[in-house]
Each structure stands twice: as structure tokens, then as C-alpha cells.
Enzyme design. Structure first.
Site, PDB file in Angstrom:
ATOM      1  N   ARG A 181      41.650  40.766  45.918  1.00  0.00           N
ATOM      2  CA  ARG A 181      41.660  41.744  44.834  1.00  0.00           C
ATOM      3  C   ARG A 181      41.489  41.051  43.480  1.00  0.00           C
ATOM      4  NH1 ARG A 181      46.859  45.407  45.609  1.00  0.00           N
ATOM      5  NH2 ARG A 181      46.011  46.409  43.725  1.00  0.00           N
ATOM      6  N   CYS A 238      50.419  42.950  38.485  1.00  0.00           N
ATOM      7  CA  CYS A 238      50.054  43.186  39.890  1.00  0.00           C
ATOM      8  C   CYS A 238      49.222  44.458  39.928  1.00  0.00           C
ATOM      9  CB  CYS A 238      51.295  43.277  40.773  1.00  0.00           C
ATOM     10  SG  CYS A 238      52.453  44.599  40.334  1.00  0.00           S
TER      11      CYS A 238
END
Length: 279
Positions: A181, A238
């Protein structure tokens, strides 16, 4: 004298030995992972005496455009009091996944100036592996508490703060998402969010500071976070603020204090059309 928490992490053995302490409140902090399709069952087992703390629906700002947005200090104080939390309470956080969402609750209370709190290392899986007492969910009658907030705004960062920190060599931005990611080789689990990462940030997937749902040893964490210690400030990010809190917990165990969490995290950053993105 009230039992004082001296470390941010406690073992299941410690919790079992203090289970009858009248000031102890065990918080079930379980939420499903954003990548999971399964929902948390309302009839799942809990540690005996545990109280469910609803991160998604009660301890997040439902009016905010992004998930898991932290409450205002005033709202947090009210919700904590409604949960029966007193200012002299001993709070232990756990979740069903080992250590996934429980550090988020630990961090939120740290943000609100409450430090007599710890995370249960290994969470519910570790507790049940020792065959310690569990129960079906019960409504534990609690009178309204007298919890007081002592807000610590330096622990919370917003998009403008992060944007202003990109070129600051004394600030380090650390991303808890997976490498895939971070580098844009794996898709984001939420629709309409771009791939990539905040420029000049570094990747530290939260799983790299854990072993089988437990935190790595203090020595191992010190080695991981040692390169960060020369920075004036470390900002953890995050997907939506949950796993960034795991890094904040790891840093605390390693003795690193100058940390903050970017609450909007990549969900907010990657949703914008006017913020820089690196791949």
C-alpha cells in the site's frame, strides 16, 4: 493506594492476578480490520467482567468525513464517564485479534491525559490460550464515572501539520500500512482513495513490530525505533489512525516519547486532490 500502571503493556498473567481489583476496568476494544468482510459478532465471548468500548460508533466523531476521527476532549470526557470510568481507574485494553485496535484506545486515553492504562499483550487469543475466565457478553451495571480530561494536543496531528512537516528534516513521518500500500503496488481497501504515500515518509508496517499478535520484546523494539530517536518529532500515520497507534505503542515501549498520530491518516490524505503523493 491505587494500583499504578508503570508500563504500557501488561501480560495476561498480570491481568489474571489483578482481576478482582475493584478499580480495574477491562475494555474490549475489538473492531474488524478494514480488509475483513466479517463483522464483529454481538454474541462473541469476552474476558470476564470486560466492558465493550465502541470505537466506531461512540468513541469516534460520527459527523466527521473520515473514519475513526477522535472525539473532542469534552465529548470524550462525557463518553468515558458514561462508560463508568473514574479518574482513579485502572484501564486494560484488549481486542480479539491479538493487538490491532486496542492500542488505538490506549492512545486516545493518552491523548486525553490519562496514563493509568495499558494494553493486554496478545489480547483475547493469549488470554484464552491460558484458559483464563471468559463469559458471554453481559451488561455490567456501572454508575457514571468522574473521569477528567487533561488534553495533550501535541499527540494529535492534522493534515496541515503533516504537510508543513514534509520538508522538515527534524520531523519523521512513519507509515504503518503494508509495503504494498505504501508503494502503491497493492490497492487501497477503501474506494476512491489514491495509492502511494506521503512524500518523505518511511514505511514501517505494524506487523514488523509484532510476533504472532504480541509485541516484540523491548530490546527488539528499541533496535527498530533507535534510528528515530534523534528526531524532534515522529508522526505516525496509517489508513485511518488505528494501526498508527500500534506504532505509537511500540515507540512508547522503546522509550521514544516525542510522538504523535496523524488522525486522518491516508484516508484523508489520499482522498484529497491537492496534496502531494509519492510512489
Amino acid at each position: 493506594m491505587s494500583l499504578q500502571i508503570t508500563k504500557p503493556l501488561v501480560s495476561v498473567d498480570w491481568l489474571y492476578s489483578n482481576l478482582e481489583n475493584e478499580q480495574l476496568i477491562i475494555l474490549d476494544c475489538t473492531i474488524p480490520k478494514v480488509t475483513d468482510t466479517l463483522q464483529v459478532s454481538s454474541d462473541k465471548k469476552r474476558i470476564r467482567g470486560a466492558v465493550f468500548i465502541d470505537i466506531k460508533n461512540i468513541f469516534s466523531d460520527k459527523k466527521a468525513p473520515f473514519p475513526n476521527t477522535v472525539l473532542s476532549p469534552e465529548e470524550f470526557q462525557e463518553k468515558a464517564q458514561e462508560l463508568g470510568i473514574n479518574k482513579d481507574a485502572i484501564l486494560i485494553c484488549y481486542d480479539d485479534l491479538g493487538m490491532y485496535s486496542s492500542p488505538r484506545v490506549w492512545w486516545m486515553f493518552q491523548l486525553m491525559g490519562f496514563t493509568n492504562i495499558a494494553v493486554l499483550d496478545g489480547g483475547f487469543p493469549e488470554w484464552t490460550s491460558k484458559k483464563y475466565p471468559i463469559e458471554n457478553p453481559k451488561y455490567h451495571q456501572r454508575t457514571k464515572g468522574n473521569f477528567n480530561v487533561d488534553y495533550k494536543p501535541a499527540k494529535l496531528k492534522f493534515t496541515e501539520d503533516v504537510l508543513n512537516s514534509i520538508e522538515n528534516k527534524e520531523t519523521l513521518i512513519v507509515d504503518a500500512r503494508s509495503n504494498g500500500r505504501f508503494y502503491g503496488t497493492a490497492p487501497e481497501p477503501r474506494d476512491d482513495i489514491k495509492s502511494g504515500h506521503i512524500p518523505n515518509s518511511v514505511s514501517l508496517p505494524f506487523g514488523e513490530i509484532q510476533n504472532n499478535g504480541k509485541m516484540k520484546s523491548k530490546q527488539e523494539l528499541e533496535e527498530i525505533f533507535n534510528t528515530f530517536k534523534d528526531k524532534e518529532q515522529i508522526i505516525f500515520t496509517c489508513g485511518s489512525g488505528i494501526t498508527a497507534s500500534i506504532l505509537a505503542l511500540g515507540a512508547e515501549i522503546a522509550g521514544v516519547k516525542n510522538t504523535a498520530v496523524y488522525d486522518g491518516s491516508w484516508t484523508e490524505w489520499g482522498s484529497s486532490n491537492n496534496l502531494p503523493i509519492a510512489l
